[in-house]
Design a protein around this motif. Sequence first.
Motif, PDB file in Angstrom:
ATOM      1  N   PRO A 129       0.841  -1.197   0.000  1.00 30.06           N
ATOM      2  CA  PRO A 129       0.000   0.000   0.000  1.00 30.06           C
ATOM      3  C   PRO A 129       0.882   1.255   0.000  1.00 30.06           C
ATOM      4  O   PRO A 129       2.100   1.172   0.183  1.00 30.06           O
ATOM      5  N   GLU A 130       0.278   2.392  -0.228  1.00 28.93           N
ATOM      6  CA  GLU A 130       1.037   3.638  -0.200  1.00 28.93           C
ATOM      7  C   GLU A 130       1.694   3.813   1.170  1.00 28.93           C
ATOM      8  O   GLU A 130       1.087   3.497   2.194  1.00 28.93           O
ATOM      9  N   GLY A 131       2.909   4.279   1.172  1.00 27.20           N
ATOM     10  CA  GLY A 131       3.609   4.484   2.448  1.00 27.20           C
ATOM     11  C   GLY A 131       5.038   3.999   2.383  1.00 27.20           C
ATOM     12  O   GLY A 131       5.792   4.416   1.506  1.00 27.20           O
ATOM     13  N   ALA A 132       5.387   3.105   3.300  1.00 27.32           N
ATOM     14  CA  ALA A 132       6.786   2.702   3.449  1.00 27.32           C
ATOM     15  C   ALA A 132       6.941   1.196   3.274  1.00 27.32           C
ATOM     16  O   ALA A 132       6.003   0.423   3.496  1.00 27.32           O
ATOM     17  N   VAL A 133       8.148   0.801   2.887  1.00 21.98           N
ATOM     18  CA  VAL A 133       8.454  -0.616   2.703  1.00 21.98           C
ATOM     19  C   VAL A 133       9.855  -0.899   3.231  1.00 21.98           C
ATOM     20  O   VAL A 133      10.770  -0.088   3.057  1.00 21.98           O
ATOM     21  N   ILE A 134      10.002  -2.057   3.867  1.00 20.05           N
ATOM     22  CA  ILE A 134      11.313  -2.513   4.326  1.00 20.05           C
ATOM     23  C   ILE A 134      11.863  -3.483   3.288  1.00 20.05           C
ATOM     24  O   ILE A 134      11.182  -4.426   2.884  1.00 20.05           O
ATOM     25  N   ILE A 135      13.092  -3.247   2.845  1.00 13.53           N
ATOM     26  CA  ILE A 135      13.761  -4.192   1.961  1.00 13.53           C
ATOM     27  C   ILE A 135      14.523  -5.180   2.827  1.00 13.53           C
ATOM     28  O   ILE A 135      15.323  -4.801   3.674  1.00 13.53           O
ATOM     29  N   ARG A 136      14.277  -6.457   2.632  1.00  9.72           N
ATOM     30  CA  ARG A 136      14.825  -7.518   3.469  1.00  9.72           C
ATOM     31  C   ARG A 136      16.352  -7.591   3.383  1.00  9.72           C
ATOM     32  O   ARG A 136      16.973  -7.042   2.476  1.00  9.72           O
ATOM     33  N   SER A 137      16.933  -8.322   4.306  1.00 11.76           N
ATOM     34  CA  SER A 137      18.389  -8.438   4.366  1.00 11.76           C
ATOM     35  C   SER A 137      18.973  -9.081   3.121  1.00 11.76           C
ATOM     36  O   SER A 137      20.106  -8.805   2.732  1.00 11.76           O
ATOM     37  N   HIS A 138      18.199  -9.962   2.447  1.00 12.02           N
ATOM     38  CA  HIS A 138      18.683 -10.616   1.228  1.00 12.02           C
ATOM     39  C   HIS A 138      18.658  -9.691   0.018  1.00 12.02           C
ATOM     40  O   HIS A 138      19.149 -10.066  -1.050  1.00 12.02           O
TER      41      HIS A 138
END
Length: 279
Positions: A63-72
């Motif tokens: 959804p609109e907002g923020a995203v965490i990119i995983r360690s991989h």
Amino acid sequence: MNILLARSAGFCFGVKRATRMAFEAAESHDGICSLGPIIHSPQLVKKLEEKGVVVVDRVNEIPEGAVIIRSHGVTSGELKEINDRHLEVVDATCPFVKSAQDHAALLSREGYAVVLVGEREHPEVQGILSYAESGDVFVVGAAAEAEAISRRKRLGLIAQTTQSFETFRQVAAICLDKCQELRIFNTICDATSVRQDEAQEIAHRSDLVLVIGGFNSANTSRLAQICADIQPRTQHIETAEQLRKEWFEGVETVGITAGASTPRWLIDEVILGVQKISN
């Protein structure tokens, strides 16, 4: 029973960094997504979900907002999609993974066919591959697979960060006979090598080896295989609940190690479980 615990068992630098960033992001955002599980530990991913971190598989599910990119890390295409949508990014990509991505891009730009030692379906490998823009790439999971590489003028060799150095060395030797010029970047994380060395030492000294970590964790599975090659009485588990009393019959020394994505509290619970069985 005597318990031998590997000194470096559990979180590596990259995983510590990624989990810290994820929990901090959960505290500072009213709902946030992770593109893929932040690390390969189902138990920790569940704790993050309880904090409001929702795991999604595709960029269009964010959804609109923020995203965490995983360690991989993610693929170059996924990163472009994220940037095109102007999403806020919490980039928890392990710096060692980022280095492997950069080396893949460099080799590709400079005209090398890229040989990547790793597991083709692993998300880290998929991400690294996407940065080799020429598309002239070979993924090999074992030395024998490298024999099938067709001859090239120039080959560039890199590795998934959690690969075995011995496999990497064997593939390098084969590649020498496949090209006129071979350029090698050792992109295996130091933490991986240390954990694998410790696992071998513990396996030689133990009657039973417990390897703790997610069943979907490549580095944990590799530790389990390394230990099993030395000590057949090796068990790969995720939690203390999976311990079985019959494993400990005739055992005087139990060796314990854990993958780089395994939280310390899971290790402590297994140690407590072993002590209860011993008593």
